[in-house]
Design a protein around this motif. Structure first.
Motif, PDB file in Angstrom:
ATOM      1  N   ARG A 270     120.171  30.677  77.522  1.00  0.00           N
ATOM      2  CA  ARG A 270     120.895  31.486  76.540  1.00  0.00           C
ATOM      3  C   ARG A 270     122.380  31.162  76.529  1.00  0.00           C
ATOM      4  O   ARG A 270     123.040  31.295  75.507  1.00  0.00           O
ATOM      5  CB  ARG A 270     120.692  32.970  76.829  1.00  0.00           C
ATOM      6  CG  ARG A 270     119.289  33.443  76.515  1.00  0.00           C
ATOM      7  CD  ARG A 270     119.051  34.850  77.011  1.00  0.00           C
ATOM      8  NE  ARG A 270     117.692  35.278  76.716  1.00  0.00           N
ATOM      9  CZ  ARG A 270     117.143  36.390  77.180  1.00  0.00           C
ATOM     10  NH1 ARG A 270     117.840  37.182  77.972  1.00  0.00           N
ATOM     11  NH2 ARG A 270     115.915  36.713  76.871  1.00  0.00           N
ATOM     12  N   ALA A 271     122.906  30.775  77.663  1.00  0.00           N
ATOM     13  CA  ALA A 271     124.319  30.409  77.715  1.00  0.00           C
ATOM     14  C   ALA A 271     124.566  29.016  77.162  1.00  0.00           C
ATOM     15  O   ALA A 271     125.701  28.641  76.924  1.00  0.00           O
ATOM     16  CB  ALA A 271     124.829  30.479  79.150  1.00  0.00           C
ATOM     17  N   ARG A 275     120.882  29.993  70.491  1.00  0.00           N
ATOM     18  CA  ARG A 275     121.835  30.814  69.753  1.00  0.00           C
ATOM     19  C   ARG A 275     121.232  32.192  69.522  1.00  0.00           C
ATOM     20  O   ARG A 275     120.061  32.350  69.209  1.00  0.00           O
ATOM     21  CB  ARG A 275     122.172  30.177  68.398  1.00  0.00           C
ATOM     22  CG  ARG A 275     122.913  28.874  68.536  1.00  0.00           C
ATOM     23  CD  ARG A 275     123.229  28.300  67.167  1.00  0.00           C
ATOM     24  NE  ARG A 275     123.989  29.216  66.359  1.00  0.00           N
ATOM     25  CZ  ARG A 275     125.315  29.321  66.421  1.00  0.00           C
ATOM     26  NH1 ARG A 275     125.995  28.558  67.259  1.00  0.00           N
ATOM     27  NH2 ARG A 275     125.960  30.179  65.656  1.00  0.00           N
ATOM     28  N   LEU A 276     122.099  33.218  69.692  1.00  0.00           N
ATOM     29  CA  LEU A 276     121.637  34.584  69.505  1.00  0.00           C
ATOM     30  C   LEU A 276     121.246  34.844  68.052  1.00  0.00           C
ATOM     31  O   LEU A 276     120.426  35.695  67.759  1.00  0.00           O
ATOM     32  CB  LEU A 276     122.736  35.557  69.928  1.00  0.00           C
ATOM     33  CG  LEU A 276     123.162  35.469  71.399  1.00  0.00           C
ATOM     34  CD1 LEU A 276     124.278  36.467  71.655  1.00  0.00           C
ATOM     35  CD2 LEU A 276     121.998  35.720  72.326  1.00  0.00           C
ATOM     36  N   GLU A 277     121.860  34.080  67.116  1.00  0.00           N
ATOM     37  CA  GLU A 277     121.552  34.308  65.721  1.00  0.00           C
ATOM     38  C   GLU A 277     120.125  33.914  65.370  1.00  0.00           C
ATOM     39  O   GLU A 277     119.614  34.300  64.328  1.00  0.00           O
ATOM     40  CB  GLU A 277     122.532  33.516  64.839  1.00  0.00           C
ATOM     41  CG  GLU A 277     123.963  34.038  64.869  1.00  0.00           C
ATOM     42  CD  GLU A 277     124.735  33.492  66.044  1.00  0.00           C
ATOM     43  OE1 GLU A 277     124.105  32.852  66.923  1.00  0.00           O
ATOM     44  OE2 GLU A 277     125.958  33.703  66.096  1.00  0.00           O
ATOM     45  N   TRP A 287     107.786  44.771  71.535  1.00  0.00           N
ATOM     46  CA  TRP A 287     108.952  44.166  72.201  1.00  0.00           C
ATOM     47  C   TRP A 287     109.413  45.017  73.374  1.00  0.00           C
ATOM     48  O   TRP A 287     109.672  44.497  74.462  1.00  0.00           O
ATOM     49  CB  TRP A 287     110.056  44.010  71.170  1.00  0.00           C
ATOM     50  CG  TRP A 287     111.372  43.554  71.731  1.00  0.00           C
ATOM     51  CD1 TRP A 287     111.727  42.292  72.075  1.00  0.00           C
ATOM     52  CD2 TRP A 287     112.492  44.382  72.019  1.00  0.00           C
ATOM     53  NE1 TRP A 287     113.007  42.265  72.560  1.00  0.00           N
ATOM     54  CE2 TRP A 287     113.517  43.534  72.531  1.00  0.00           C
ATOM     55  CE3 TRP A 287     112.754  45.737  71.881  1.00  0.00           C
ATOM     56  CZ2 TRP A 287     114.754  44.024  72.924  1.00  0.00           C
ATOM     57  CZ3 TRP A 287     113.991  46.230  72.256  1.00  0.00           C
ATOM     58  CH2 TRP A 287     114.981  45.367  72.774  1.00  0.00           C
ATOM     59  N   LEU A 288     109.479  46.334  73.185  1.00  0.00           N
ATOM     60  CA  LEU A 288     109.941  47.209  74.264  1.00  0.00           C
ATOM     61  C   LEU A 288     108.918  47.270  75.393  1.00  0.00           C
ATOM     62  O   LEU A 288     109.290  47.328  76.585  1.00  0.00           O
ATOM     63  CB  LEU A 288     110.205  48.608  73.703  1.00  0.00           C
ATOM     64  CG  LEU A 288     110.890  49.597  74.653  1.00  0.00           C
ATOM     65  CD1 LEU A 288     112.235  49.042  75.111  1.00  0.00           C
ATOM     66  CD2 LEU A 288     111.074  50.950  73.978  1.00  0.00           C
ATOM     67  N   ASP A 320     116.960  40.572  70.323  1.00  0.00           N
ATOM     68  CA  ASP A 320     118.248  40.078  70.808  1.00  0.00           C
ATOM     69  C   ASP A 320     118.291  40.166  72.331  1.00  0.00           C
ATOM     70  O   ASP A 320     118.046  41.231  72.909  1.00  0.00           O
ATOM     71  CB  ASP A 320     119.383  40.900  70.204  1.00  0.00           C
ATOM     72  CG  ASP A 320     120.724  40.208  70.340  1.00  0.00           C
ATOM     73  OD1 ASP A 320     121.145  39.989  71.489  1.00  0.00           O
ATOM     74  OD2 ASP A 320     121.334  39.890  69.308  1.00  0.00           O
ATOM     75  N   PRO A 321     118.599  39.074  73.016  1.00  0.00           N
ATOM     76  CA  PRO A 321     118.633  39.115  74.487  1.00  0.00           C
ATOM     77  C   PRO A 321     119.703  40.050  75.031  1.00  0.00           C
ATOM     78  O   PRO A 321     119.568  40.545  76.148  1.00  0.00           O
ATOM     79  CB  PRO A 321     118.906  37.663  74.877  1.00  0.00           C
ATOM     80  CG  PRO A 321     119.466  37.015  73.659  1.00  0.00           C
ATOM     81  CD  PRO A 321     118.844  37.720  72.502  1.00  0.00           C
ATOM     82  N   ARG A 322     120.773  40.306  74.274  1.00  0.00           N
ATOM     83  CA  ARG A 322     121.788  41.243  74.750  1.00  0.00           C
ATOM     84  C   ARG A 322     121.225  42.649  74.847  1.00  0.00           C
ATOM     85  O   ARG A 322     121.500  43.378  75.811  1.00  0.00           O
ATOM     86  CB  ARG A 322     122.996  41.221  73.810  1.00  0.00           C
ATOM     87  CG  ARG A 322     123.773  39.930  73.820  1.00  0.00           C
ATOM     88  CD  ARG A 322     124.814  39.902  72.714  1.00  0.00           C
ATOM     89  NE  ARG A 322     124.191  39.883  71.390  1.00  0.00           N
ATOM     90  CZ  ARG A 322     124.860  39.853  70.246  1.00  0.00           C
ATOM     91  NH1 ARG A 322     126.180  39.879  70.258  1.00  0.00           N
ATOM     92  NH2 ARG A 322     124.235  39.807  69.089  1.00  0.00           N
TER      93      ARG A 322
END
Length: 424
Positions: A270-271, A275-277, A287-288, A320-322
């Protein structure tokens, strides 16, 4: 309606223009009332028709400007300059037909200068000031006098007019100053919040850079630990003297090392190029639940169940990974506070937003945590470094959501994430 144009624009000038137009309605109404009642009530011979004509023209002009401002989204300082110039011209015309500079209403030229000083650039203020001085000077020479044979009565009426002019001028200036001061305070508060947000984002970015570097450096020691754990498992596989509890501990150790390696691999990816987009949409409940199962693999000693509080199919959200990391941080905090009691993960939604509740049965949040959540780090403690809540709050705010913490009346602690749903 033509105005002097300028390349710059802004909502502040538009707000000032609207306030000027609103105050102009009041002044025009007072002037119209004064023109209508002065001849009969005060026995002053004034030329009503020219005065009413000037007021009518100004009224029509103000109505046109009012209609334009209702549709405008921004304005320039030179538009406000031109409006103040119109006010000076209209007032000068009224005073010209009613005694010139001997009319105490001539002091109403002052509010235009005060408003310009509060709202316009220096050169515009200088222009308005000079024009007002020139208008006052010309009215001392060119005007239609009012025949007042009784000097004592004329003096008394002049004093009353001066008092009325002072009241109107003071009211207009005070109103503008109060509104401008309020705007300045609101802008200062917004700037302070923006600076605080920028500093917090800068700290989060710095932490993210450090995390990426730490993930790269931790790969080698974790690989060594995995190798040693594998050798221990192979060496004691056929050892009859090794207890089952020790075998389970070795298995758990290898499992946890594998989880750590997976986390570091995902973090590094991810770093880097990911891309987060490009996050994919998934059903919120699936997902949860996948996040819950992943977390439970790391914390098998704490149970957690997912409860859906809304009917119908769950909406799709961006994975979103965040947001995933924020939920994992909150789950870890809740598990640390209420271990070994179970946790409750609730998911609800409406047509516009999504709500995720994480409820534990621990002692609840301390008051200083409720006051400082998301705005600063906490001192390091035995279970962490004290930055988890700040990172979690920052990540949720970046996604347009909000994190709130509370202590329910029946005990425990509740962390609530509210997120807007993406548009279809």
């Amino acid at each position: 309606m033509p105005f002097i144009s300028c390349a710059a624009d802004g909502t502040d000038h538009l707000a000032n223009l609207r306030r000027l137009v609103a105050s102009r309605w009041i002044v025009l109404a007072l002037m119209f009332l004064l023109v209508m009642i002065a001849p009969g009530l005060l026995d002053i011979p004034i030329q009503q028709m020219p005065l009413l004509a000037v007021l009518a023209i100004t009224l029509c002009f103000n109505a046109a400007v009012h209609w334009r401002l209702r549709q405008a989204r921004s304005a320039t300082p030179y538009e406000l300059f031109s409006q103040l110039l119109i006010d000076i011209c209209a007032l000068s015309a009224l005073i010209f037909f009613s005694g010139g500079a001997t009319n105490p209403l001539v002091s109403l030229l002052l509010p235009s200068v005060a408003i310009a000083a509060l709202t316009l650039p220096g050169r515009c203020v200088l222009g308005i000031g000079l024009i007002a001085v020139v208008a006052y000077s010309l009215l001392m020479v060119f005007y239609i006098p009012l025949p007042m044979p009784d000097a004592t009565r004329a003096t008394r009426l002049h004093l009353i007019g001066m008092w009325l002019t002072f009241v109107v001028s003071a009211t207009m200036i005070a109103w503008f100053v109060v509104r401008m001061t309020r705007l300045i305070r609101l802008r200062d508060a917004e700037l302070a919040a923006a600076r605080e947000q920028a500093l917090r984002d800068e700290r989060v970015m710095a932490m993210g850079t450090l995390a990426a570097g730490a993930a790269h450096e931790l790969g080698t020691p974790l690989g060594t630990m995995a190798l040693l754990a594998g050798e221990l498992a192979h060496e004691f596989a056929d050892n009859p003297n090794l207890s089952q509890a020790a075998r389970d501990d070795i298995t758990l150790l290898r499992q946890q090392i594998g989880v750590c390696k997976d986390i570091i691999t995902v973090l590094s990816r991810r770093a880097g190029a990911e891309r987060l987009e490009n996050a994919q949409k998934e059903a919120a409940d699936r997902w949860l639940d996948a996040i819950r199962q992943h977390w439970h693999a790391v914390r098998p000693q704490v149970s957690c169940r997912l409860v859906l509080t809304s009917d119908g199919p769950a909406p799709a959200i961006l994975a979103d990974p965040r947001l995933e990391q924020a939920i994992l941080n909150l789950l870890n905090n809740a598990a640390n506070a209420s271990k070994p009691l179970p946790l409750e993960l609730r998911l609800g939604w409406s047509s516009h937003d999504l709500c995720i509740d994480i409820r534990d049965h621990g002692p609840g949040f301390p008051q200083h945590v409720l006051e400082r959540v998301g705005h600063s780090t906490f001192p390091p403690h035995e279970r962490g470094s004290g930055i988890g809540l700040m990172l979690t709050s920052a990540a949720i705010e970046q996604l347009g959501g909000r994190l709130t913490l509370s202590n329910p009346d029946d005990g425990g602690a509740l962390a609530r994430i509210e997120l807007p749903l993406p548009r279809p």
